[in-house]
Design a protein around this motif. Structure first.
Motif, PDB file in Angstrom:
ATOM      1  N   ASP A 143      30.870  53.680 -36.241  1.00  0.00           N
ATOM      2  CA  ASP A 143      31.351  54.726 -34.884  1.00  0.00           C
ATOM      3  C   ASP A 143      32.753  54.544 -35.532  1.00  0.00           C
ATOM      4  O   ASP A 143      33.963  53.566 -36.491  1.00  0.00           O
ATOM      5  N   ARG A 144      33.517  56.428 -35.970  1.00  0.00           N
ATOM      6  CA  ARG A 144      34.385  56.443 -36.297  1.00  0.00           C
ATOM      7  C   ARG A 144      35.592  56.937 -35.561  1.00  0.00           C
ATOM      8  O   ARG A 144      35.486  57.556 -34.573  1.00  0.00           O
ATOM      9  N   GLU A 145      36.929  57.313 -36.408  1.00  0.00           N
ATOM     10  CA  GLU A 145      38.041  57.955 -35.691  1.00  0.00           C
ATOM     11  C   GLU A 145      37.749  59.207 -35.123  1.00  0.00           C
ATOM     12  O   GLU A 145      37.772  59.769 -33.996  1.00  0.00           O
ATOM     13  N   HIS A 146      37.381  60.417 -36.305  1.00  0.00           N
ATOM     14  CA  HIS A 146      36.779  61.214 -36.217  1.00  0.00           C
ATOM     15  C   HIS A 146      35.275  61.839 -35.962  1.00  0.00           C
ATOM     16  O   HIS A 146      34.340  60.872 -36.688  1.00  0.00           O
ATOM     17  N   ASN A 147      35.052  62.506 -34.806  1.00  0.00           N
ATOM     18  CA  ASN A 147      33.897  63.241 -34.781  1.00  0.00           C
ATOM     19  C   ASN A 147      33.918  64.964 -35.695  1.00  0.00           C
ATOM     20  O   ASN A 147      34.367  65.603 -35.251  1.00  0.00           O
ATOM     21  N   TRP A 148      33.219  65.604 -35.940  1.00  0.00           N
ATOM     22  CA  TRP A 148      32.725  66.603 -37.251  1.00  0.00           C
ATOM     23  C   TRP A 148      32.302  67.286 -35.693  1.00  0.00           C
ATOM     24  O   TRP A 148      32.473  68.013 -35.114  1.00  0.00           O
ATOM     25  N   ILE A 149      30.433  66.525 -36.048  1.00  0.00           N
ATOM     26  CA  ILE A 149      29.787  67.580 -35.255  1.00  0.00           C
ATOM     27  C   ILE A 149      29.728  66.002 -33.770  1.00  0.00           C
ATOM     28  O   ILE A 149      28.776  65.492 -33.314  1.00  0.00           O
ATOM     29  N   ALA A 150      30.343  65.881 -32.256  1.00  0.00           N
ATOM     30  CA  ALA A 150      31.013  65.340 -32.106  1.00  0.00           C
ATOM     31  C   ALA A 150      29.102  64.934 -31.346  1.00  0.00           C
ATOM     32  O   ALA A 150      29.315  63.573 -30.829  1.00  0.00           O
ATOM     33  N   THR A 156      24.592  58.752 -32.206  1.00  0.00           N
ATOM     34  CA  THR A 156      24.045  58.348 -34.011  1.00  0.00           C
ATOM     35  C   THR A 156      25.357  57.027 -33.752  1.00  0.00           C
ATOM     36  O   THR A 156      24.854  55.826 -34.177  1.00  0.00           O
ATOM     37  N   ALA A 157      26.819  56.607 -33.081  1.00  0.00           N
ATOM     38  CA  ALA A 157      27.226  55.203 -33.461  1.00  0.00           C
ATOM     39  C   ALA A 157      26.748  54.818 -32.576  1.00  0.00           C
ATOM     40  O   ALA A 157      26.411  53.487 -32.414  1.00  0.00           O
ATOM     41  N   ARG A 158      25.968  55.106 -31.101  1.00  0.00           N
ATOM     42  CA  ARG A 158      25.738  54.070 -30.309  1.00  0.00           C
ATOM     43  C   ARG A 158      24.338  53.453 -30.612  1.00  0.00           C
ATOM     44  O   ARG A 158      24.145  51.878 -31.007  1.00  0.00           O
ATOM     45  N   LEU A 159      23.432  54.215 -31.655  1.00  0.00           N
ATOM     46  CA  LEU A 159      22.778  53.475 -32.149  1.00  0.00           C
ATOM     47  C   LEU A 159      22.795  52.797 -33.273  1.00  0.00           C
ATOM     48  O   LEU A 159      21.870  51.410 -33.286  1.00  0.00           O
ATOM     49  N   GLY A 160      23.899  52.494 -34.002  1.00  0.00           N
ATOM     50  CA  GLY A 160      24.397  52.260 -35.123  1.00  0.00           C
ATOM     51  C   GLY A 160      24.802  50.930 -34.743  1.00  0.00           C
ATOM     52  O   GLY A 160      25.091  50.157 -35.612  1.00  0.00           O
TER      53      GLY A 160
END
Length: 376
Positions: A143-150, A156-160
């Protein structure tokens, strides 16, 4: 800044091309030059990824990366490592392999050094493919501050939250590759090589993260922090040194090896002279390291926030290409264009974002509208 960062690269280029011309004439000069350009053009994404790690290290370890790291990259990864791979996979005496490598017309059991290296490709591809796949998966699952393909990256961040998911995906991919892509009789070789790639990633990367998170060897020099603030760069106030930086350095070297595998194997399509290959790829490797340091010192990744995303998407693509190359040959130009394509699109996206939020590269801050990205 440009001359200070690339000065050694320029000097090594002149010296290397001079040596090639003196000892091997115009042909050697031309081949070494072509190999140098090929290495630089195919490895730009490597420099961007390296920069994301190097910016966490203090000035001393950045210098180590640019000096000792170059020696490891040139002589270790592009000369010694291929020799060791051939010796291990072909069960040949190391001295016989060295003799074979430096005499391109010599054969053992009807095979040249280039043939043996090509035969070792499934193991090389499995190791490098799994190592790079883990880098890509852990980036996507974070989970990161900036998303490119939001939409994709938020999902995928939720799956992380399932911490071992990247390892499970990599292992499943490895099993499928060994069963369906490995040449007959090399299924076990591919499995072992892939597991070793996973071990390398978890071992070196894990130790680096551990020491960094526990502050072992952290350097919080106030003068360095003040200098970073005055320059407007977003360099962290606490930079890794000691054990943390040492394992980051090892991580960078394994990462460089994973990127260079295809280049080393593909270079034999141009020439089978090992010295030409080492010199040409070595000159290219020097520029990649200089470019890495330049990106860190200029704060480029902080100004163009999607470059890191583009580089990791390129890593994911390269991981897939390496795995598929276990069975099918993939031209080097395809690998290079994929990496450059992702980097180029990410750079354009970053420029458009900067204009949208009114951010001027080189100044403090990233704009005043962080909520804009959440809507993209």
């Amino acid at each position: 800044m440009l001359l200070r960062t690339f000065g050694w690269s320029f000097a090594v280029t002149l010296a290397g091309l001079a040596v090639a011309f003196i000892f091997w004439g115009a042909e050697g000069f031309g081949v070494v030059l072509i190999l140098s350009i090929l290495e630089i053009s195919l490895s730009f994404d490597n420099a961007v990824v390296n920069a994301t790690i190097l910016k966490k290290m203090n000035a001393f370890w950045q210098k180590i990366f640019l000096t000792v790291g170059v020696l490891i990259a040139v002589f270790g990864m592009r000369l010694v490592f291929p020799l060791a791979i051939v010796s291990l996979t072909a069960s040949l005496n190391p001295m016989d392999v060295i003799d074979l490598a430096f005499h391109e017309n010599k054969m053992i059991d009807g095979l040249t050094y280039a043939d043996y290296l090509h035969d070792a490709h499934p193991a090389i591809a499995a190791f490098g493919g799994i190592f790079l796949l883990m880098i890509f998966l852990d980036f996507m699952l974070d989970d990161r501050e900036h998303n490119w393909i939001a939409p994709v990256e938020r999902f995928t961040a939720r799956l992380g939250k399932f911490e071992v998911l990247s390892t499970l995906i990599a292992l499943v991919g490895l099993v499928l590759a060994a069963q369906h892509l490995a040449p007959e009789g090399k299924e076990g070789t591919v499995m072992v090589a892939g597991v070793l790639g996973l071990i390398a990633y978890l071992g070196v990367g894990g130790l680096s993260d551990y020491f960094e998170s526990h502050g072992v060897g952290a350097d919080d020099d106030e003068d360095e922090a003040e200098e970073g603030a005055k320059s407007g760069s977003a360099k962290p106030l606490v930079l890794a040194s000691g054990k943390a930086a040492f394992f980051m350095f090892l991580y960078l070297e394994v990462l460089d090896a994973s990127f260079s595998f295809d280049g080393v194997v593909g270079a034999f399509a141009i020439t089978q002279d090992l010295l030409w290959i080492t010199l040409g790829l070595g000159i290219g490797a020097m520029y990649i390291r200089s470019l890495t340091v330049y990106l860190v010192r200029q704060g480029t990744l902080d100004d163009y926030v999607y470059l890191e995303h583009g580089a990791h998407y390129a890593i994911g693509a390269l991981a897939g290409i390496l795995v598929f190359s276990i069975k099918w040959e993939v031209p080097e130009i395809v690998t290079g264009l994929v990496g450059v394509g992702f980097i180029g699109i990410a750079l354009i996206s970053s420029i458009m974002r900067n204009r949208r939020i009114g951010h001027i590269p080189g100044q403090n801050g990233q704009g005043s509208e962080p909520s804009v990205e959440a809507k993209v």
